[in-house]
Design a protein around this motif. Structure first.
Motif, short mmCIF file in Angstrom:
data_model
loop_
_atom_site.label_atom_id
_atom_site.label_comp_id
_atom_site.label_asym_id
_atom_site.label_seq_id
_atom_site.Cartn_x
_atom_site.Cartn_y
_atom_site.Cartn_z
N VAL A 1 0.82 -1.21 0.00
CA VAL A 1 0.00 0.00 0.00
C VAL A 1 0.85 1.26 0.00
CG1 VAL A 1 -1.68 1.33 1.35
CG2 VAL A 1 -1.94 -1.15 1.12
N SER A 2 1.89 1.29 0.85
CA SER A 2 2.65 2.53 1.03
C SER A 2 3.80 2.69 0.04
CB SER A 2 3.20 2.60 2.46
OG SER A 2 4.18 1.61 2.67
N ARG A 3 4.37 1.57 -0.46
CA ARG A 3 5.55 1.67 -1.29
C ARG A 3 5.38 1.04 -2.67
NH1 ARG A 3 7.61 4.66 -1.63
NH2 ARG A 3 9.77 4.07 -1.96
N GLY A 4 4.23 0.46 -2.93
CA GLY A 4 3.99 -0.12 -4.25
C GLY A 4 4.78 -1.39 -4.51
N VAL A 5 5.26 -2.04 -3.46
CA VAL A 5 6.03 -3.27 -3.63
C VAL A 5 5.10 -4.40 -4.04
CG1 VAL A 5 7.44 -4.99 -2.40
CG2 VAL A 5 7.80 -2.55 -1.98
N ARG A 6 5.54 -5.19 -5.03
CA ARG A 6 4.75 -6.33 -5.48
C ARG A 6 5.22 -7.57 -4.72
NH1 ARG A 6 4.57 -5.96 -12.10
NH2 ARG A 6 4.58 -3.68 -12.30
N CYS A 7 4.39 -8.04 -3.80
CA CYS A 7 4.79 -9.21 -3.03
C CYS A 7 3.59 -9.79 -2.30
CB CYS A 7 5.88 -8.86 -2.02
SG CYS A 7 5.32 -7.88 -0.61
N HIS A 8 3.75 -11.01 -1.82
CA HIS A 8 2.84 -11.59 -0.84
C HIS A 8 3.67 -12.02 0.35
CE1 HIS A 8 4.25 -15.50 -2.32
NE2 HIS A 8 3.98 -15.05 -3.55
N HIS A 9 3.01 -12.41 1.41
CA HIS A 9 3.74 -12.62 2.66
C HIS A 9 4.77 -13.74 2.58
CE1 HIS A 9 0.54 -15.65 3.14
NE2 HIS A 9 1.38 -16.26 3.95
N ASP A 10 4.60 -14.68 1.65
CA ASP A 10 5.59 -15.76 1.53
C ASP A 10 6.92 -15.27 0.99
OD1 ASP A 10 3.94 -17.69 2.53
OD2 ASP A 10 3.15 -18.30 0.57
N GLN A 11 6.97 -14.05 0.46
CA GLN A 11 8.23 -13.49 -0.04
C GLN A 11 8.94 -12.64 1.02
OE1 GLN A 11 5.96 -12.21 -3.94
NE2 GLN A 11 8.16 -11.82 -4.21
N VAL A 12 8.31 -12.46 2.17
CA VAL A 12 8.87 -11.62 3.23
C VAL A 12 9.67 -12.47 4.20
CG1 VAL A 12 8.33 -10.08 5.15
CG2 VAL A 12 6.97 -9.97 3.06
N ILE A 13 10.86 -12.02 4.54
CA ILE A 13 11.71 -12.69 5.52
C ILE A 13 12.02 -11.68 6.62
CG2 ILE A 13 13.94 -13.81 5.93
CD1 ILE A 13 13.83 -14.37 2.79
N VAL A 14 11.65 -11.99 7.84
CA VAL A 14 11.92 -11.11 8.97
C VAL A 14 13.36 -11.31 9.42
CG1 VAL A 14 11.26 -10.48 11.33
CG2 VAL A 14 9.51 -11.18 9.68
N THR A 15 14.06 -10.21 9.66
CA THR A 15 15.48 -10.27 10.02
C THR A 15 15.74 -9.50 11.32
OG1 THR A 15 15.99 -8.28 8.74
CG2 THR A 15 16.15 -10.40 7.60
N GLN A 16 16.94 -9.69 11.87
CA GLN A 16 17.37 -8.90 13.03
C GLN A 16 17.92 -7.56 12.53
OE1 GLN A 16 16.49 -12.14 13.55
NE2 GLN A 16 18.42 -12.95 14.32
N GLY A 17 17.04 -6.72 12.07
CA GLY A 17 17.44 -5.42 11.54
C GLY A 17 17.85 -5.51 10.08
N ALA A 18 17.96 -4.35 9.44
CA ALA A 18 18.38 -4.30 8.04
C ALA A 18 19.79 -4.83 7.86
CB ALA A 18 18.28 -2.86 7.52
N GLN A 19 20.62 -4.68 8.90
CA GLN A 19 22.01 -5.12 8.78
C GLN A 19 22.09 -6.63 8.56
OE1 GLN A 19 24.27 -2.80 8.74
NE2 GLN A 19 26.10 -4.07 8.55
N GLN A 20 21.28 -7.40 9.28
CA GLN A 20 21.29 -8.84 9.04
C GLN A 20 20.75 -9.16 7.66
OE1 GLN A 20 18.48 -11.57 10.78
NE2 GLN A 20 20.06 -13.09 11.18
N GLY A 21 19.77 -8.39 7.21
CA GLY A 21 19.25 -8.61 5.86
C GLY A 21 20.33 -8.45 4.81
N LEU A 22 21.16 -7.42 4.94
CA LEU A 22 22.26 -7.22 4.00
C LEU A 22 23.28 -8.34 4.09
CD1 LEU A 22 22.76 -3.38 4.57
CD2 LEU A 22 21.78 -4.47 2.54
N ALA A 23 23.57 -8.79 5.32
CA ALA A 23 24.51 -9.88 5.49
C ALA A 23 23.98 -11.17 4.85
CB ALA A 23 24.80 -10.10 6.97
N LEU A 24 22.68 -11.41 4.97
CA LEU A 24 22.09 -12.60 4.35
C LEU A 24 22.19 -12.53 2.83
CD1 LEU A 24 18.88 -13.15 6.53
CD2 LEU A 24 20.99 -14.48 6.56
N ILE A 25 21.99 -11.35 2.27
CA ILE A 25 22.14 -11.20 0.82
C ILE A 25 23.55 -11.58 0.41
CG2 ILE A 25 22.21 -9.51 -1.06
CD1 ILE A 25 19.90 -8.05 0.35
N GLY A 26 24.53 -11.11 1.16
CA GLY A 26 25.90 -11.48 0.85
C GLY A 26 26.14 -12.97 0.96
N ASP A 27 25.56 -13.61 1.99
CA ASP A 27 25.73 -15.05 2.17
C ASP A 27 25.12 -15.84 1.02
OD1 ASP A 27 26.99 -14.58 4.56
OD2 ASP A 27 25.22 -14.94 5.80
#
Length: 480
Positions: free
Chosen positions: A177-203
């Protein structure tokens, strides 16, 4: 002849058993009690020291279990003859210093990039970038939700590694609704902050030899997370305070490109639609994945922000990163990724290895906070509050620091850059000594081209603190 020990003294603050164990073991290792020496019986030693026999027996049993002593039937207790090899190792230093302290025992590690240690008080100083107004947080409403959730037994056990399902659904709905992102909840991964999200991308994405492109200047946390395994970080310059899309052609392809298109960090620029289209086209042609850090998208003061790149184009190679650290509280340490569905299992597996589950209770409270409408109301209040602070800060800078600094910022976000001709590291250090946070602009550069300035997080400062910080800067900065 009855063995005698007359050099023990149990008069320290530690428990008697601990004192006796330490003194006996040290004397054996230091060869004051030689291998084969007989020790007094537990009854005799207890009487000599004025302690209970149980205390002496417990120490003797422990020393025998560890190989310091041995019992000989009908004769008594003796220092173990096999202690000699262990004593020699002790003399060589194997146990004379803390484990891991010897230079030969340390592994080859990447050089840490500072600052990586600082006091707790320093982390929450007014004007520290990224720190929201903690006093304005609706703590009573939050505590009511916390009390409501904390009695639920199912929140006290294990949960989904991908994240608490109600929170993933709430996040998916919010970013749609707020950002126009195309997704459903199965594409969302909850992380320990954005920093862990970036580290996971690297991994998940990076292999030896891969290159990572990053805005220059840019967010230091992305540099740490994506370059920690020695991958080459290639700076991409800015033009008019946004990522220079034209420069990408000369830089060449890379595995990943990190950017903050909605509010460039730290310079504040915003990529327009044509630039976003050109960026996605370049990424598709070069098989490069875009990491879209939607930093500060909630806090645009004059105009509605552009929709996220992730939702603007079909099949865009975009990994979307968000966080609640700025919109709620940094202490929650909750962020999220939105990734294409075929990649979800790879990210969940990487999260299993690197950090495991995110705190379940916090996720449940955030989910209810969003679903109840309180999150939207809180953002609306914070947007107005930060707009007022931004305007006040701008006015005070113009009145007092004209000629000393040049403000660089769009009408958005929680910080402003004050650029100028001064040693930004030195000024930032002196500001911290006076109780005000900041970050040197020069620290945000990867390449050799560096500009001097201060990144000032005004969102956490009151008007009184803004006045005090401006007065301090007037004294610390060279005259214009």
């Amino acid at each position: 002849m009855t063995p005698v020990i007359d050099d023990l003294s149990l008069d320290g603050p530690a428990p008697l058993q601990q004192q006796l164990y330490r003194q006996l073991s040290q004397r054996i290792l230091q060869q004051r009690y030689l291998p084969g020496r007989q020790l007094p019986s537990s009854r005799q030693l207890a009487a000599d020291l004025g302690v209970s026999r149980n205390t002496v027996n417990a120490v003797y049993d422990q020393l025998k279990a560890e190989g310091f002593l041995r019992s000989q039937a009908g004769k008594g207790i003796f220092v173990h003859e096999d202690i000699e090899p262990h004593r020699l190792a002790f003399e060589r230093g194997a146990t004379s210093r803390p484990v891991g302290a010897g230079p030969g025992m340390l592994p080859s590690l990447p050089r840490p990039v500072g600052p990586f240690r600082r006091g707790d008080d320093d982390a929450n100083l007014p004007f520290n970038p990224g720190l929201p107004d903690l006093d304005a947080f609706p703590i009573r409403s939050w505590n009511r939700l916390l009390h409501h959730q904390e009695s639920r037994t199912q929140l006290l056990g294990y949960s989904d590694l991908q994240g608490y399902p109600p929170l993933r659904k709430a996040i998916a709905e919010y970013v749609r609704v707020s950002r126009g992102v195309r997704c459903h909840h199965d594409q969302v991964i909850v992380t320990q902050g954005a920093q862990q999200g970036l580290a996971l991308i690297g991994d998940v994405f990076l292999r030896p030899g891969d290159r990572v492109l990053s805005e220059d200047p840019g967010y230091r946390g992305a540099r740490y997370a994506l370059g920690r395994q020695g991958h080459t970080l290639v700076p991409v310059p800015l033009r008019r305070e946004v990522l220079d899309i034209d420069a990408l052609g000369d830089i060449g392809p890379a595995r990943l490109l990190y950017c903050t298109p909605t509010h460039q960090y730290p310079m504040g620029g915003i990529l327009d639609i044509s630039q976003r289209m050109a960026l996605v086209q370049w990424a598709q042609q070069n098989q490069t994945w875009i990491i879209e850090d939607d930093y500060d998208s909630e806090f645009h003061f004059c105009n509605k922000p552009f929709a996220a790149i992730q939702g603007l184009f079909d099949q865009a190679p975009v990994l979307y990163v968000g966080s609640f650290s700025k919109t709620l509280l940094p202490a929650l340490r909750v962020g999220y990724l939105v990734v294409p569905e075929p990649l979800v299992d790879h990210f969940v597996w990487a999260k299993r290895i690197s950090g495991g589950e995110s705190p379940l209770l916090s996720q449940a409270v955030i989910a209810e906070f969003i679903d109840s409408g309180q999150f939207t109301r809180h953002l609306r209040r914070m947007r107005q509050l930060y707009r007022d602070k931004w305007q006040y800060f701008q006015a005070r800078v113009s009145e007092t620091l004209a000629g000393q600094v040049t403000p660089v910022a769009e009408s958005a976000g929680m910080h402003q850059v004050l650029e100028g001709s001064f040693n930004d590291g030195e000024v930032s250090r002196k500001l911290r000594q006076r109780g005000y946070g900041s970050a040197p602009l020069s620290d945000h550069f990867i390449g050799t081209a560096r500009r001097q300035g201060l990144v000032m997080g005004f969102a956490s400062a009151s008007e009184r603190e803004i006045d005090g910080c401006i007065a301090a800067l007037a004294q610390l900065l060279p005259a214009g």
